[in-house]
Write a protein that holds these residues in place. Structure first.
Motif, PDB file in Angstrom:
ATOM      1  N   TRP A 124     -17.981 106.495  69.517  1.00 19.70           N
ATOM      2  CA  TRP A 124     -17.538 106.811  70.770  1.00 19.70           C
ATOM      3  C   TRP A 124     -16.578 105.353  71.533  1.00 19.70           C
ATOM      4  O   TRP A 124     -15.817 105.535  71.995  1.00 19.70           O
ATOM      5  CB  TRP A 124     -18.607 107.322  71.718  1.00 19.70           C
ATOM      6  N   ALA A 125     -17.323 104.160  71.150  1.00 21.66           N
ATOM      7  CA  ALA A 125     -16.897 103.167  71.872  1.00 21.66           C
ATOM      8  C   ALA A 125     -15.509 102.553  71.224  1.00 21.66           C
ATOM      9  O   ALA A 125     -14.725 102.104  71.762  1.00 21.66           O
ATOM     10  CB  ALA A 125     -17.878 102.006  71.322  1.00 21.66           C
ATOM     11  N   GLU A 126     -14.853 103.234  70.045  1.00 22.32           N
ATOM     12  CA  GLU A 126     -13.774 102.985  69.653  1.00 22.32           C
ATOM     13  C   GLU A 126     -12.493 104.094  70.216  1.00 22.32           C
ATOM     14  O   GLU A 126     -11.409 103.796  69.856  1.00 22.32           O
ATOM     15  CB  GLU A 126     -13.438 103.226  68.007  1.00 22.32           C
ATOM     16  N   ARG A 127     -13.060 104.740  71.156  1.00 22.62           N
ATOM     17  CA  ARG A 127     -11.977 105.750  71.677  1.00 22.62           C
ATOM     18  C   ARG A 127     -10.782 105.183  72.368  1.00 22.62           C
ATOM     19  O   ARG A 127      -9.605 105.650  72.244  1.00 22.62           O
ATOM     20  CB  ARG A 127     -12.771 106.696  72.748  1.00 22.62           C
ATOM     21  N   SER A 128     -10.901 104.082  72.754  1.00 22.20           N
ATOM     22  CA  SER A 128      -9.602 103.316  73.404  1.00 22.20           C
ATOM     23  C   SER A 128      -8.666 102.808  72.279  1.00 22.20           C
ATOM     24  O   SER A 128      -7.632 102.495  72.761  1.00 22.20           O
ATOM     25  CB  SER A 128     -10.259 102.273  74.084  1.00 22.20           C
ATOM     26  N   ALA A 129      -8.856 102.803  71.162  1.00 21.24           N
ATOM     27  CA  ALA A 129      -8.348 102.399  70.020  1.00 21.24           C
ATOM     28  C   ALA A 129      -7.073 103.355  69.783  1.00 21.24           C
ATOM     29  O   ALA A 129      -6.163 103.317  68.854  1.00 21.24           O
ATOM     30  CB  ALA A 129      -9.002 101.913  68.942  1.00 21.24           C
ATOM     31  N   VAL A 130      -7.462 104.702  70.180  1.00 25.16           N
ATOM     32  CA  VAL A 130      -6.782 105.701  69.726  1.00 25.16           C
ATOM     33  C   VAL A 130      -5.658 106.197  70.737  1.00 25.16           C
ATOM     34  O   VAL A 130      -5.986 106.562  71.784  1.00 25.16           O
ATOM     35  CB  VAL A 130      -7.558 107.202  69.257  1.00 25.16           C
ATOM     36  N   PRO A 131      -4.353 106.001  70.913  1.00 21.78           N
ATOM     37  CA  PRO A 131      -3.547 106.155  71.796  1.00 21.78           C
ATOM     38  C   PRO A 131      -3.248 107.511  71.930  1.00 21.78           C
ATOM     39  O   PRO A 131      -2.859 108.365  71.094  1.00 21.78           O
ATOM     40  CB  PRO A 131      -2.296 105.281  71.345  1.00 21.78           C
TER      41      PRO A 131
END
Length: 316
Positions: A124-131
């Motif tokens: 979940w914490a990686e969601r900002s890495a997916v544009p």
């Protein structure tokens, strides 16, 4: 007793077809060679071949109805030479294919696959890495402005998209028209292909055209597989020129594996976008109506060979 025998080439929904054919026709869903010798009508699925050999086996044939619009496997010239109309069903799948375009566009723009994997894998914490992108405010470039292209444009308006279109055979309205393909792809965030496949349009989307595509664009092909060069498309994906590709059609079909299929930002469907439950009911109905029209002496509404009447008159 029925007056006419109609054969099905490939799976056909008898519950839909028989009421349209009426009581004067009998549908045979698994015809024998003997059935072919007396058949007056044929309802033909897209993957079945109708060539001169088949026509020789069916000497009494008066009408061929193809479920769909593609007649790649139908010898239209041979049918015309015998005065046989090749009925097509152009309106049945239009809306379904157009919806398929937006299903692919949304899947790719909203990055549904990588986001699903993030949630599934507990990242979940990686969601900002997916544009994640938007269709609202984006430009849609439509190549081929026939029935399906126009419907795609109607749906684009509902999404708040600006529409551009290019079609040398059926020019779009001035407010949508692009001067040429180069201008269209340079200006479009999503490019969708709906042109017919001819010698002039084979590999229409090639290395040269893809070099002019707006960086990060999405390419969707629900038209004909041969419209794009898969090698050039893969290179454009690997370079980042394209950010996503959606393919419902292939060359050949069934599809042979290509490395493009393995790219994580490619979505694939097996030429099924025009074969929804509702669309298939409509196409069977329209095909049966075309057969019934011809057997009753009426002119069918849509044919692939409008010259069939000239041959029939010449042989009458």
């Amino acid at each position: 007793m029925s007056e006419h025998l109609v054969v099905a080439l490939g799976p056909v929904d008898a519950d839909t077809v028989c009421p349209v054919l009426g009581e004067h026709a009998t549908l045979v869903t698994d015809p024998t060679p003997e059935d072919l010798t007396v058949a007056e009508g044929a309802i033909v699925r897209a993957d079945r071949r109708v060539d001169e050999d088949f026509l020789r086996q069916a000497p009494r044939l008066r009408v061929i109805a193809r479920t769909g619009v593609g007649v790649d496997l139908v010898d239209v010239a041979a049918a015309s030479a015998r005065g046989i109309p090749v009925v097509i069903t152009p309106h049945s799948g239009t809306r379904a294919v157009a919806e398929g375009v937006f299903a692919m566009a949304l899947h790719l723009v909203k990055r549904l696959k990588p986001l699903t994997e993030l949630v599934r894998d507990g990242r979940w914490a990686e969601r900002s890495a997916v544009p994640v992108g938007d269709l609202d405010g984006a430009t849609l470039g439509i190549v081929g402005y026939g029935r399906i292209g126009r419907r795609v444009g109607e749906l684009a308006a509902a999404f708040g998209m600006r529409t551009l279109a290019y079609d040398p055979f059926s020019p779009p309205p001035p407010e949508f028209a692009s001067a040429d393909l180069d201008e269209l792809v340079e200006s479009s965030d999503v490019v969708t292909l709906h042109a017919p496949l001819t010698e002039g349009t084979r590999h229409l989307v090639d290395e040269r055209l893809l070099a002019r595509v707006r960086p990060g664009a999405i390419l969707i092909n629900c038209g004909r597989g041969g419209l794009l060069d898969p090698d050039a498309t893969l290179a454009a994906m690997e370079s980042g020129r394209l950010s996503g590709v959606g393919l419902d059609v292939f060359d050949p079909e069934p599809a042979l594996h290509h490395p493009l299929f393995d790219h994580p930002d490619v979505v694939l469907t097996p030429h099924l976008m025009g074969m929804t439950r509702r669309a298939m009911t409509l196409t069977f109905r329209d095909a049966a109506r075309g057969v019934a029209d011809v057997l009753a002496g009426r002119e069918p509404p849509a044919v692939a060979n409008p010259d069939w009447k000239n041959y029939r008159k010449a042989t009458a």
